[in-house]
Scaffold this motif. Structure first.
Motif, PDB file in Angstrom:
ATOM      1  N   PRO A  45       0.894  -0.900  -0.551  1.00 50.57           N
ATOM      2  CA  PRO A  45      -0.436  -0.122   0.395  1.00 50.57           C
ATOM      3  C   PRO A  45       0.834   1.221  -0.233  1.00 50.57           C
ATOM      4  N   PRO A  47       1.940   4.720   1.549  1.00 47.17           N
ATOM      5  CA  PRO A  47       2.601   5.429   2.977  1.00 47.17           C
ATOM      6  C   PRO A  47       1.634   6.036   3.584  1.00 47.17           C
ATOM      7  N   GLN A  48       1.685   5.763   5.122  1.00 45.99           N
ATOM      8  CA  GLN A  48       0.478   6.551   5.722  1.00 45.99           C
ATOM      9  C   GLN A  48       0.327   7.475   5.724  1.00 45.99           C
ATOM     10  N   PRO A  55      -5.097   7.366   9.981  1.00 44.13           N
ATOM     11  CA  PRO A  55      -4.519   5.877   8.714  1.00 44.13           C
ATOM     12  C   PRO A  55      -5.276   4.987   7.897  1.00 44.13           C
ATOM     13  N   HIS A  56      -5.240   4.643   6.957  1.00 45.50           N
ATOM     14  CA  HIS A  56      -5.897   4.335   5.921  1.00 45.50           C
ATOM     15  C   HIS A  56      -6.305   2.947   6.954  1.00 45.50           C
ATOM     16  N   THR A  59      -5.078  -0.505   7.059  1.00 50.16           N
ATOM     17  CA  THR A  59      -3.611  -0.923   7.638  1.00 50.16           C
ATOM     18  C   THR A  59      -3.297  -2.149   8.183  1.00 50.16           C
ATOM     19  N   GLY A  60      -2.158  -2.471   7.868  1.00 49.10           N
ATOM     20  CA  GLY A  60      -1.731  -4.141   8.324  1.00 49.10           C
ATOM     21  C   GLY A  60      -3.160  -5.136   8.713  1.00 49.10           C
ATOM     22  N   SER A  62      -3.589  -8.216   5.144  1.00 52.02           N
ATOM     23  CA  SER A  62      -3.105  -8.591   4.141  1.00 52.02           C
ATOM     24  C   SER A  62      -4.331  -9.690   3.413  1.00 52.02           C
ATOM     25  N   GLU A 102      -5.199   0.985  -2.079  1.00 56.87           N
ATOM     26  CA  GLU A 102      -4.832   2.028  -1.799  1.00 56.87           C
ATOM     27  C   GLU A 102      -5.695   2.575  -0.137  1.00 56.87           C
ATOM     28  N   GLY A 104      -4.811   0.317   2.292  1.00 60.29           N
ATOM     29  CA  GLY A 104      -4.042   0.189   3.805  1.00 60.29           C
ATOM     30  C   GLY A 104      -3.339  -1.040   3.590  1.00 60.29           C
ATOM     31  N   ALA A 105      -3.952  -1.871   2.630  1.00 61.08           N
ATOM     32  CA  ALA A 105      -4.205  -3.277   2.587  1.00 61.08           C
ATOM     33  C   ALA A 105      -3.084  -3.883   1.555  1.00 61.08           C
ATOM     34  N   THR A 106      -2.475  -4.591   1.883  1.00 62.51           N
ATOM     35  CA  THR A 106      -1.309  -5.876   1.421  1.00 62.51           C
ATOM     36  C   THR A 106      -1.775  -6.756   0.176  1.00 62.51           C
TER      37      THR A 106
END
Length: 590
Positions: A45, A47-48, A55-56, A59-60, A62, A102, A104-106
């Motif tokens: 994702p 950057p924050q 934060p997104h 975030t964090g 998967s 976008e 925040g996930a991977t």
């Protein structure tokens, strides 16, 4: 002495070899990633944002995606190696994946999908079948099998899949996780290979209702709003009659949870089939046939037939040219189905489109802004790997009937796990009106913990309660058999009576009734055998003696037949059938 030592070493060696062999076999059965992935990679994702911005939202977390989504620089495989061989790498990433990243996930990889996403089993002969983490000997369900398995096995926090006619809802139910099919058109399908565009939706899986909701808010691009709770929860009683497990195991869980959270006044019951029959006049055009040429009497199964026609037509439009030119090797289980799809037909699609529009209007009117429709996700537990039942007519009809409600109306639906029954995951589905996605996600969030609590209570019922429920289920199966018998559907009646016998093999009536159906089909040996079983259980079962007498008469065992009719008269002296048969045979053979 030396000989004994040698023998011991030989035995130890054989034992060690056996352990190694067994370990290798287990590794083949359950791979490290449960066979969920076809390709692993990382898409990170952005950057924050700098404080004071939040934060997104993802975030964090998967996630994984079914191999039907385009990702720039990767070939989209579509569950078939010939498709991958004949297509270039994707020029851009699908909009749904971009939106999630976008957020925040991977993204960590692509997952197995059924061959051309055209099955509901999850078994892919090209890439192996992902292992169902909740029931390893059972199929994971498809088409988005790998995405469901990745979540169920804890390999990712959530995943994306495609749901056309159940591709997310089925594997969610079979793998014991949450699965969300949004309202049709609510999530962009740009960059996703089409199966049936007017039915396709981008769905997602999660174990946690909070994650399911967060992903939904990002994908659906929902602004902040206060949560809304349901004011009407409608149990579709006729849909629950299709269940192969005790109705109380699912419906009662929802009812008790609803009463506890919102009060009894929120609960309603309905016969969905009757409601659709009155509100969707176009369905009458499908009442007289289905894919197997059998009569269709239920409005819900007629809706399923219309869905299948649309899916076949649109799949043909999208992929016929490639199949004819590339001549791909297709999964043999679904090859015939796809080939049949490409055969010309005389389908009037106008009726299908009318049925779809009318169904959406009917359900929107029923549910309004604050109603939830409750149905089983599927009527059957997940079949065993390699089992043929998933291709049988009854299985397909029941599955399609339940799945078509949301697919044809475009309404949103969520699959909610409710523990297990007989070591297989069970689930229930909630449906909200088209466009009611936020409301449905809020409802799941509000009810999930209570539903799990009630499901846990139900699963811990004592053995006597289980026995009673089995007897109740057997009686329901018998009654279904009686209805089929009255409609002269002999083979169907035999199926229901067999189901009753499987549930309770100590009831003479079930054997006697099945014998009557066998007689109608001219299967006299089977009828005689069933009557023997019935009489063994109940020496005073008059009908069993009459039916065995008839079987034996048709088989030429006249002396034995006369004895059966006479014994029936001993038990019931005024029985006219026994009297006439006995007199007729005595005149002929004595």
């Amino acid at each position: 002495m030396a000989s004994s030592s040698a023998n011991i070493w030989v035995l130890l060696g054989l034992g060690l070899a056996g352990i190694i062999l067994m370990t290798q076999k287990l590794k083949k059965v359950i791979k490290e990633d449960f066979g969920a992935f076809v390709e692993r990679f990382q898409l990170l994702p952005p950057p924050q944002p700098a404080p004071p911005k939040a934060p997104h939202p993802l975030t964090g977390l998967s996630f994984a995606v079914s191999d039907i989504f385009d990702i720039e620089g990767f070939i989209t495989g579509f569950g078939n190696p010939d498709w991958a061989r004949t297509h270039e790498t994707a020029a851009r990433t699908s909009l749904a994946i971009t939106t999630i990243i976008e957020g925040g996930a991977t993204c960590v990889g692509k997952t197995v999908i059924d061959d051309m996403a055209y099955s509901i089993s999850g078994e892919n002969k090209h890439y192996d079948t992902p292992t169902n983490p909740k029931a390893p000997s059972r199929i994971p369900g498809g088409s988005s099998s790998g995405s469901a398995v990745a979540v169920g096995a804890g390999l990712v926090d959530f995943s994306l899949g495609i749901d056309t006619a159940g591709g997310v809802r089925i594997p969610a139910g079979f793998c014991g996780i949450l699965g969300f099919r949004p309202s049709h058109g609510a999530v962009s399908s740009i960059g996703v290979i089409p199966v049936s565009p007017s039915l396709d939706t981008i769905g997602w899986f999660a174990k946690d209702p909070s994650i399911l909701r967060r992903v939904g808010h990002v994908l659906l691009q929902l602004p902040y709003a206060d949560s809304r709770l349901p004011r009407h929860i409608i149990i579709a009683d006729d849909c629950f009659q299709l269940l192969k497990i005790p109705v109380s195991r699912i419906a009662q869980v929802v009812i008790k949870s609803t009463e506890k959270l919102f009060g009894r006044q929120v609960l309603n019951h309905a016969k969905l089939g009757d409601y659709l029959a009155s509100k969707v006049p176009s369905l009458k055009h499908f009442h007289n046939k289905n894919r197997n040429g059998e009569l269709k009497l239920s409005s819900i199964s007629s809706l399923a037939y219309a869905m299948q026609l649309i899916q076949r037509h649109e799949f043909k439009t999208s992929h016929e040219d490639w199949i004819n030119s590339a001549k791909p090797v297709l999964d043999p289980v679904i090859s015939a189905e796809i080939r049949a799809t490409l055969e010309p037909g005389d389908v009037n699609l106008d009726y299908c489109q009318s049925a779809r529009g009318e169904t959406r209007s009917a359900l929107n009117a029923l549910l309004k802004d604050d109603g939830i429709l409750v149905i089983p996700t599927l009527s059957d537990p997940p079949p065993k790997l390699g089992a043929k039942e998933i291709s049988l007519g009854d299985y397909q009809t029941h599955a399609s009937s339940l799945l078509s409600i949301a697919s044809m109306s475009g309404c949103c639906q969520v699959t909610i796990p409710l523990g297990s029954h007989d070591k297989c995951p069970v689930s229930v589905s909630f449906i909200a009106r088209h466009g009611g996605d936020r409301f449905l996600l809020d409802t799941v969030q509000a009810m999930y913990a209570s539903l799990q609590e009630q499901a846990d209570i139900a699963s811990k019922s004592n053995l006597s309660a289980n026995a009673v429920s089995k007897e109740e289920s057997a009686e329901i199966a018998k009654e279904k058999g009686n209805i089929a018998f009255k409609d002269k559907q002999w083979q169907k009646a035999i199926g229901f009576y067999s189901e009753a016998i499987k549930l309770n093999g100590k009831n003479a009536t079930y054997f006697s009734n099945r014998a009557a159906a066998y007689l109608e089909l001219g299967s006299f040996l089977q009828a005689e055998s069933d009557c023997n079983s019935a009489i063994g259980l109940d020496k005073k079962n008059v009908k069993a003696y009459l039916r065995r007498g008839t079987s034996r008469e048709m088989l030429g065992y006249y002396k034995e037949a006369i004895e059966d009719f006479r014994y029936a008269l001993v038990l019931e002296p005024t029985n006219k059938t026994a009297n006439l048969a006995s007199n007729r045979l005595k005149k002929l053979f004595q």
